[in-house]
Write an enzyme that holds these catalytic residues in place. Structure first.
Site, PDB file in Angstrom:
ATOM      1  N   PRO A  21       4.084   3.451   3.371  1.00  0.00           N
ATOM      2  CA  PRO A  21       3.069   2.988   2.417  1.00  0.00           C
ATOM      3  C   PRO A  21       3.313   3.647   1.049  1.00  0.00           C
ATOM      4  O   PRO A  21       4.169   4.517   0.928  1.00  0.00           O
ATOM      5  CB  PRO A  21       1.772   3.542   3.011  1.00  0.00           C
ATOM      6  CG  PRO A  21       2.192   4.843   3.638  1.00  0.00           C
ATOM      7  CD  PRO A  21       3.619   4.632   4.139  1.00  0.00           C
ATOM      8  N   ALA A  33      -4.407   2.972  -0.199  1.00  0.00           N
ATOM      9  CA  ALA A  33      -3.147   2.889   0.529  1.00  0.00           C
ATOM     10  C   ALA A  33      -3.095   1.651   1.403  1.00  0.00           C
ATOM     11  O   ALA A  33      -4.128   1.064   1.724  1.00  0.00           O
ATOM     12  CB  ALA A  33      -2.951   4.128   1.390  1.00  0.00           C
ATOM     13  N   ASN A  34      -1.896   1.283   1.799  1.00  0.00           N
ATOM     14  CA  ASN A  34      -1.699   0.245   2.807  1.00  0.00           C
ATOM     15  C   ASN A  34      -1.501   0.923   4.150  1.00  0.00           C
ATOM     16  O   ASN A  34      -1.121   2.086   4.217  1.00  0.00           O
ATOM     17  CB  ASN A  34      -0.436  -0.548   2.494  1.00  0.00           C
ATOM     18  CG  ASN A  34      -0.677  -1.633   1.485  1.00  0.00           C
ATOM     19  OD1 ASN A  34      -1.299  -1.405   0.472  1.00  0.00           O
ATOM     20  ND2 ASN A  34      -0.162  -2.803   1.765  1.00  0.00           N
ATOM     21  N   ARG A  35      -1.686   0.153   5.195  1.00  0.00           N
ATOM     22  CA  ARG A  35      -1.432   0.638   6.538  1.00  0.00           C
ATOM     23  C   ARG A  35       0.061   0.451   6.818  1.00  0.00           C
ATOM     24  O   ARG A  35       0.569  -0.659   6.728  1.00  0.00           O
ATOM     25  CB  ARG A  35      -2.230  -0.245   7.499  1.00  0.00           C
ATOM     26  CG  ARG A  35      -2.824   0.464   8.653  1.00  0.00           C
ATOM     27  CD  ARG A  35      -3.490  -0.542   9.567  1.00  0.00           C
ATOM     28  NE  ARG A  35      -4.881  -0.819   9.211  1.00  0.00           N
ATOM     29  CZ  ARG A  35      -5.884   0.028   9.442  1.00  0.00           C
ATOM     30  NH1 ARG A  35      -5.668   1.211   9.971  1.00  0.00           N
ATOM     31  NH2 ARG A  35      -7.107  -0.305   9.127  1.00  0.00           N
ATOM     32  N   ALA A 101       1.226  -0.520  -2.229  1.00  0.00           N
ATOM     33  CA  ALA A 101      -0.152  -0.826  -2.644  1.00  0.00           C
ATOM     34  C   ALA A 101      -0.091  -1.799  -3.820  1.00  0.00           C
ATOM     35  O   ALA A 101       0.682  -1.601  -4.763  1.00  0.00           O
ATOM     36  CB  ALA A 101      -0.877   0.451  -3.043  1.00  0.00           C
TER      37      ALA A 101
END
Ligand code: CTP
Ligand code: CA
Length: 224
Positions: A21, A33-35, A101
């Site tokens: 991420p 954040a992204n997973r 992101a």
């Protein structure tokens, strides 16, 4: 790792892999954040090293153990990831497995945002991050011969991924279905569809390591 330096079908080739991420600070204690566990990007980097490639692995803060035998560049934000990718050029191929992101804070704050007693939650002013993949795919000079994106989708996977391939100007998109019930996010298996100029190719469910090996073989073939 099993590969002798300088041998294998990708010997003498340089491949950049982004993974994990990105974290975009909201204030000194919070981030967007992204997973992403970084598992698929890490497995891919490892598979490329096995085929003899010199790999620059640009990773955000990911849980997965770092691949062995690569040049590892650790970054936090999308802008840092873009800078690291640009600095790693030239490359024969660039593979964008990172879950970048899409937005960051418009203005950085050096102070912690405090809760207001009885007050409304803060609204965050965001701005879009640069599209790293699109930038590299669109380079007029020094474009890697092969540029590969990933697409994590929850609906109409092939349609969305095919449109994404055109929009980004990349050569291939590796698409996967990340609806929670597939268990792919954070799991050990992956079911991908490879989108190339020839159309969509469904691969059976297999381990992320096998996806990585198969993809690395395809990359070696494409680079010739
Ligand atoms: N990507 C990138 N830089 C960004 C966003 C995405 O390099 N700022 C790359 C990802 O690493 C991935 C591909 O682009 O290889 C597709 O990412 P994805 O999030 O699926 O695409 P987006 O264009 O951001 O579209 P969406 O609105 O579906 O998130
Ligand atoms: Ca996105």
């Amino acid at each position: 790792v099993g590969a002798q330096l300088g041998t294998g079908p990708l010997a003498g080739r340089h491949v950049i892999v982004t993974s994990g991420p990105t974290h975009e600070p909201i204030d000194p204690v919070r981030y967007l954040a992204n997973r992403s566990s970084g598992a698929q990007g890490t497995a891919l980097a490892q598979a490329l090293v096995r085929l003899g490639a010199r790999v620059t692995f640009v990773t955000g803060p990911a849980r997965a153990a770092r691949p062995v035998g690569c040049t590892v560049v650790e970054v936090e934000t999308a802008i840092q990831m873009q800078d690291a990718v640009t600095a790693a050029l030239p490359a024969d191929a660039a593979i964008f497995a990172a879950a970048v992101a899409d937005w960051r804070m418009q203005a950085e704050t050096g102070s912690k945002i405090k809760k207001q007693a009885g007050g409304a939650p803060p609204s965050l002013d965001l701005t879009e991050n640069p599209d790293i993949l699109k930038g590299i795919a669109g380079l007029e000079s020094g474009r890697p011969q092969l540029v590969v994106g990933f697409a994590a989708e929850t609906d109409d996977v092939v349609a969305h991924a095919t449109a994404k391939r055109a929009r980004k100007g990349c050569d291939w998109i590796v698409a996967n279905d990340v609806r929670p019930e597939t268990g792919i996010m954070g799991g050990t298996d992956n079911a991908v569809t490879l989108i190339t100029e020839d159309g969509a190719e469904d691969w059976p469910l297999m381990s992320k390591r096998d996806v990585a090996r198969r993809l690395a073989d395809r990359i070696a073939k494409a680079l010739g």
